[in-house]
Design a protein around this motif. Sequence first.
Motif, PDB file in Angstrom:
ATOM      1  N   GLU A  57       0.746  -1.086   0.006  1.00 48.00           N
ATOM      2  CA  GLU A  57       0.084   0.109  -0.048  1.00 48.00           C
ATOM      3  C   GLU A  57       0.828   1.244  -0.129  1.00 48.00           C
ATOM      4  O   GLU A  57       0.451   2.451  -0.256  1.00 48.00           O
ATOM      5  N   LEU A  58       2.149   1.137   0.541  1.00 49.59           N
ATOM      6  CA  LEU A  58       3.164   2.165   0.389  1.00 49.59           C
ATOM      7  C   LEU A  58       3.602   2.221  -0.892  1.00 49.59           C
ATOM      8  O   LEU A  58       4.866   3.090  -1.272  1.00 49.59           O
ATOM      9  N   LEU A  82      12.264   3.132   4.201  1.00 47.15           N
ATOM     10  CA  LEU A  82      10.924   3.950   4.092  1.00 47.15           C
ATOM     11  C   LEU A  82      11.618   5.449   3.551  1.00 47.15           C
ATOM     12  O   LEU A  82      10.931   5.983   2.798  1.00 47.15           O
ATOM     13  N   ARG A  86      10.573   7.191   0.208  1.00 48.61           N
ATOM     14  CA  ARG A  86       9.998   8.505   0.272  1.00 48.61           C
ATOM     15  C   ARG A  86      10.450   9.587  -0.703  1.00 48.61           C
ATOM     16  O   ARG A  86       9.759  10.257  -1.626  1.00 48.61           O
ATOM     17  N   ILE A  89       8.737   8.456  -4.047  1.00 44.85           N
ATOM     18  CA  ILE A  89       7.622   9.013  -4.310  1.00 44.85           C
ATOM     19  C   ILE A  89       7.743  10.605  -4.411  1.00 44.85           C
ATOM     20  O   ILE A  89       6.753  10.859  -5.430  1.00 44.85           O
ATOM     21  N   GLU A  90       8.861  11.025  -3.781  1.00 43.37           N
ATOM     22  CA  GLU A  90       8.738  12.645  -4.133  1.00 43.37           C
ATOM     23  C   GLU A  90       9.107  13.174  -5.447  1.00 43.37           C
ATOM     24  O   GLU A  90       8.526  13.937  -6.065  1.00 43.37           O
ATOM     25  N   LEU A  93       5.959  12.514  -7.515  1.00 42.60           N
ATOM     26  CA  LEU A  93       5.160  13.676  -7.519  1.00 42.60           C
ATOM     27  C   LEU A  93       5.582  14.851  -8.171  1.00 42.60           C
ATOM     28  O   LEU A  93       4.742  15.412  -8.818  1.00 42.60           O
TER      29      LEU A  93
ATOM     30  N   PHE B  96      -0.203   9.571  -4.637  1.00 42.08           N
ATOM     31  CA  PHE B  96       1.057   9.684  -4.128  1.00 42.08           C
ATOM     32  C   PHE B  96       1.056  10.507  -3.065  1.00 42.08           C
ATOM     33  O   PHE B  96       2.047  10.363  -2.313  1.00 42.08           O
ATOM     34  N   ARG B  97       0.433  11.480  -2.824  1.00 41.22           N
ATOM     35  CA  ARG B  97       0.393  12.505  -1.775  1.00 41.22           C
ATOM     36  C   ARG B  97      -0.165  11.625  -0.515  1.00 41.22           C
ATOM     37  O   ARG B  97       0.598  11.790   0.360  1.00 41.22           O
ATOM     38  N   ILE B  99       0.160   8.577  -0.068  1.00 42.50           N
ATOM     39  CA  ILE B  99       1.461   7.460   0.018  1.00 42.50           C
ATOM     40  C   ILE B  99       2.308   8.089   0.788  1.00 42.50           C
ATOM     41  O   ILE B  99       2.870   7.999   1.860  1.00 42.50           O
ATOM     42  N   ARG B 100       2.757   9.367   0.391  1.00 43.47           N
ATOM     43  CA  ARG B 100       3.961  10.345   1.177  1.00 43.47           C
ATOM     44  C   ARG B 100       3.458  10.577   2.426  1.00 43.47           C
ATOM     45  O   ARG B 100       4.256  10.345   3.336  1.00 43.47           O
ATOM     46  N   SER B 102       1.193   9.045   4.327  1.00 42.89           N
ATOM     47  CA  SER B 102       1.674   7.621   5.153  1.00 42.89           C
ATOM     48  C   SER B 102       3.036   7.495   5.773  1.00 42.89           C
ATOM     49  O   SER B 102       3.419   7.193   7.054  1.00 42.89           O
ATOM     50  N   LEU B 103       3.787   7.606   4.688  1.00 46.34           N
ATOM     51  CA  LEU B 103       5.490   7.399   4.924  1.00 46.34           C
ATOM     52  C   LEU B 103       5.669   8.324   5.885  1.00 46.34           C
ATOM     53  O   LEU B 103       6.518   7.899   6.899  1.00 46.34           O
ATOM     54  N   ASP B 104       5.467   9.481   6.065  1.00 45.37           N
ATOM     55  CA  ASP B 104       5.793  10.655   6.972  1.00 45.37           C
ATOM     56  C   ASP B 104       5.384  10.296   8.120  1.00 45.37           C
ATOM     57  O   ASP B 104       6.053  10.275   9.037  1.00 45.37           O
TER      58      ASP B 104
END
Lengths: 287, 287
Positions: A57-58, A82, A86, A89-90, A93, B96-97, B99-100, B102-104
Amino acid sequence: VFSIGDFSKITGLTVKTLRFYQEQGLLQPSWVDAQTGYRYFAAEKIEEALVIKRLRELDLPLAQIAEILRTCDDEADLLGYLQRHRTEIEAKLAQFRQIRSSLDQIITHQLEVQRAMQQSTFQVEEKHLPAMLIAAIRIKGKYSESGPAFARIGRKYGRHICGPCFLLHYDHEYREDDADFEACMPIRKGASAEEISVRELPGGACVSLRHRGPWDELGRSYAVILSYIAQRRYAAQTPTREVYLKGPGMIFRGNPKKYLTEIQIVFDAAATVAAADLRGERSAGGA
Amino acid sequence: VFSIGDFSKITGLTVKTLRFYQEQGLLQPSWVDAQTGYRYFAAEKIEEALVIKRLRELDLPLAQIAEILRTCDDEADLLGYLQRHRTEIEAKLAQFRQIRSSLDQIITHQLEVQRAMQQSTFQVEEKHLPAMLIAAIRIKGKYSESGPAFARIGRKYGRHICGPCFLLHYDHEYREDDADFEACMPIRKGASAEEISVRELPGGACVSLRHRGPWDELGRSYAVILSYIAQRRYAAQTPTREVYLKGPGMIFRGNPKKYLTEIQIVFDAAATVAAADLRGERSAGGA
DNA sequence: TTGCTCCTCACGTCACGTGAGGTGGC
DNA sequence: TTGCTCCTCACGTCACGTGAGGTGGC
């Protein structure tokens, strides 16, 4: 102990996915019936499956999840994974934001073009041009250099552009290889940078005419607008503006016969030109 | 007319990509040598290739691009496609936001956990608890209901959570099936909603003790802290707090032997309990 | 002859989903 | 016998990239 179907309902992973995870070595059934091939999962497997699910899910790739399952058993071990994930993912984005901004630029520009197309009369008009903030690149050379110049301005000021691009012509006669002109885009805000000058372009009274068709036929429309000005003895000022209401698009070059260009010639509303000037002499202006 | 290699350099599309686009019916070479199979592209193909490239840069799928090439030849025809595509990009951005975020949450929580782990003494301490804003769900039932309650608060207040979750125990004795407690998370801001109460939890002087190990062994630490309080005749107040500095993680359940829980018992610093109260009678407090 | 460009064909990527065809237990 | 669950195997998705093995022109 659960059948694959029950285990699927418990974990929220599809049967296909469970079989796939087994094949990938991520999640082994507790026991496989040698006779029928049926998979059976013990209750302890639920937590394992949910860990995989939460990591998926991540959006972590299965290969990373496999590595994590091999080497981690506490949240603390995950931290590095993670954090690295991250940043990825950034990056995604940022990519999508870039795409969205390009789409927005194209869409809003196209909507403006369509608005301009609808309210087009093809007669000479007099109107008032408001002052506007512009980003501009001055060029001495060929007109073909204006395309890349517009592209550079667009890339730099992107979302702050708030109207169609245009050229300012500083020459008093037609020039081919050493024309003096300026590629301009109206912007909401911005500061000068390198070759690009940001400044306020003053407005004023102007005579305008919309030209439909390819640019190399602009001469015909110039003839119309200039004779209008001459008849009324208006004191035309340089630079002359060519506003590209519809030109080549950002995706398609489009059909030049559909191009729409507005010629704008600002004049001194408080002055007229003496008859003598119409024969070629210069005026200092005057009431 | 260009060879595939030259055409690749001109357009910025790889040779492999050009062959692939041909196979997909997106871009045909102008001419293919029947003898050698060599592909040749005329200059008009450049614009076509660049249109495909520009559309791909917007992340449009090839199937859509093929449709666009069949049906559009002007920017205006693109508008619908681009607007629909924009909503899809927006949806991806939202994903993606999410997911980000959640990661944060996991990362910052983990960093806090590690900070808490480092500075852990396992002795009774006296300290001052500051007042804090909390989001809380009051429960009368089993302690196992607290897990889902924390999850609901986490989902609702997400990024505003600013510390470890804890329970407030309102019972004066141990209860199994009808315990009275409240699942709480400190938050930076937020408003009450449905079952969740947002309010300021007052601070005060407290006695605290960190407990390392599974929750079902908390009794041992309660014994230590309560006898400390009794010895000093502190006037303990309800509710008692259990702060889960390290519990089951958001991904891994973790090892209960590594759990770290801080018991906090607030007391009235201006009062002590008479010796009689230690034998079970109630005090009204007093200087 | 060497180096370069070009070709085809097959397979890999990623995380599954689809569907055919068939089996076992109640 | 019917319905349900389960199985395997092969192929599809998406937009190419990789690599093997080979050819043609200078």
